[in-house]
Design an enzyme around this catalytic site. Structure first.
Site, PDB file in Angstrom:
ATOM      1  N   LYS A 158      34.016  46.196  39.537  1.00  0.00           N
ATOM      2  CA  LYS A 158      34.015  45.030  40.644  1.00  0.00           C
ATOM      3  C   LYS A 158      34.155  44.557  41.250  1.00  0.00           C
ATOM      4  O   LYS A 158      34.971  45.193  42.456  1.00  0.00           O
ATOM      5  CB  LYS A 158      34.901  43.965  39.590  1.00  0.00           C
ATOM      6  N   SER A 209      39.566  37.043  32.790  1.00  0.00           N
ATOM      7  CA  SER A 209      37.672  36.922  33.976  1.00  0.00           C
ATOM      8  C   SER A 209      37.344  38.420  33.177  1.00  0.00           C
ATOM      9  O   SER A 209      36.137  38.624  33.789  1.00  0.00           O
ATOM     10  CB  SER A 209      38.153  36.894  35.276  1.00  0.00           C
ATOM     11  N   SER A 223      35.109  35.560  35.789  1.00  0.00           N
ATOM     12  CA  SER A 223      34.607  35.561  37.667  1.00  0.00           C
ATOM     13  C   SER A 223      33.808  36.997  37.110  1.00  0.00           C
ATOM     14  O   SER A 223      32.744  37.261  37.723  1.00  0.00           O
ATOM     15  CB  SER A 223      35.270  35.772  38.304  1.00  0.00           C
TER      16      SER A 223
END
Length: 418
Positions: free
Chosen positions: A99, A198, A174
């Site tokens: 990420k 997330s 997210s």
């Protein structure tokens, strides 16, 4: 593009199965990495408009940066070491996506924001260092809601990530980029971060496995902060065993992180194998009474109940527990999170750190540079949370909002401890 089933060949393998084939010499790490790079090229899509990055790509758009050259070099080193008969870590040669909130030396780290566009970190996060030590080639950095603020992956400054099962739908957020990359078979494993869902929520929307480890179980050193007392790094995978394998790689104490737990990770892989074999006898699972009833969709409740029955049938002991203060947790979370967002993002001011935008006219004061920079560098969702958090921390409201939310957090902690 849809992934209505596992593709044939290397990219369809779980991380555990791929690791076995690598160890047996049935496939090389270079072949595995190249196959995943080809998959990324085929499914992530070309830019919709090369001159407008906000529109993203026509495909899944899971990756903001593809790290092909370095990934192939690491894979070649692993293959050479294996040919020499060296003893290698369990996941050596297995590729992974990261990420883009986790800093990586030699790759850009943007947090999905114009504020950090093109920024190259001079150091590695602890979890990144542990991936390198495990000899895992990093395929690249995955898309996310800007500074991890959002639940759909539509708030990235570099275009939306789409759900691989149906490109008209969102993958959650997210960390939608990490979940989408794993689900689209672009990577067997990925790292995400989870503040209020997330990792877990994108896993639910894409049908992948996502875990938020216990706070302090994985180092946050080198992870761009959203809400420091809530953020946690965790694994994203297609199987529980793969999540356990990755968790053991990145977890454990880190002296660079003052909130890091002192104890070892534990034998998660053995527990995952036992669970997969249906051997959960001796495991005690608490089911929170307040997480049922009003406010939960019937379909979601049905799947939750089915999961509880699966645990019971595998031998686990199911115990109902009550956390009466849990009803206040969501309100407390939003106050604590937005307050910490306001504090953590204050440094992106165009003076000390991050992007800089100069005002077009008028005097060139620090205040006006900060205003122009933050107006241009942050997206709408980030601005909303900063405003809310700044209000909650302001004089006259601190005790009523942030202070009260911290007290509620203590009550929820006591409920769970009991």
């Amino acid at each position: 593009m849809t992934t209505t089933g596992s593709p044939q060949g290397v990219v369809g393998l779980s991380a555990a199965a791929l690791a076995q084939q690598l160890a047996a010499g049935e496939v090389s790490s270079v072949e595995a990495v190249q196959a995943h790079l080809d998959r990324i090229e085929a499914t992530d899509g070309a830019p919709v408009d090369p001159g407008d990055r906000t529109r993203g790509k026509a495909g899944v758009n899971a990756f903001l940066h593809v790290n092909a050259e370095e990934a192939l070099a690491v894979a070649a080193d692993v293959d050479a070491a294996r040919a020499r008969g060296e003893e290698l870590p369990a996941l050596a040669g297995v590729p992974i996506a990261v990420k883009d909130l986790i800093v990586t030396k030699g790759q850009p780290t943007t947090a999905g924001s114009r504020m950090l566009e093109g920024w190259m970190s001079p150091y590695d996060a602890t979890v990144t260092r542990r991936l390198r030590a495990a000899r895992m080639p990093m395929l690249g950095k995955t898309n996310l809601d800007e500074f991890a603020m959002g639940s759909t992956s539509e708030h990235s400054a570099f275009g939306d990530t789409r759900n691989p099962w149906d490109l008209s739908r969102v993958p959650g957020g997210s960390g939608g980029g990490s979940a989408a990359a794993v689900t689209a078979f672009q990577a067997p494993l990925a790292l995400g971060t989870d503040t209020g869902g997330s990792i877990r929520q994108p896993a639910a929307l894409t049908g992948s496995v996502g875990v938020k480890p216990t706070y302090g179980g994985v180092s946050r050193y080198g992870v761009i902060a959203m809400a420091s007392s809530l953020d946690q790094v965790g694994p994203v995978s297609r199987t529980v065993l793969d999540a356990a394998l990755l968790h053991e790689v990145v977890g454990g104490h880190d002296p660079h992180d003052s909130t890091s737990l002192p104890g070892p990770v534990g034998d998660l892989v053995a527990q995952a194998r036992a669970g997969a074999a249906g051997g959960l006898k001796g495991l005690r699972v608490g089911v929170v009474k307040e997480l049922t009833g009003e406010g939960f969709q019937a379909g979601v409740q049905q799947r939750f109940d089915e999961a509880v029955e699966l645990l019971r049938s595998a031998g686990a002991e199911i115990v109902e527990v009550s956390t009466p203060n849990f009803r206040y947790a969501l309100g407390a979370y939003y106050l604590i999170m937005s307050s910490e967002v306001s504090s953590n993002l204050a440094k992106y001011d165009g003076v000390r750190f991050g992007h800089r935008v100069l005002p077009e006219d008028g005097p060139m004061t620090i205040e006006r540079v900060m205003g122009a920079t933050r107006a241009a560098g942050f997206g709408a969702e980030v601005k909303r949370r900063i405003i809310l958090g700044t209000y909650a921390l302001s004089a006259g409201y601190y005790d009523a909002y942030y202070g009260s939310a911290q007290k509620v957090r203590t009550l929820v902690q006591r409920d769970f401890a009991a």
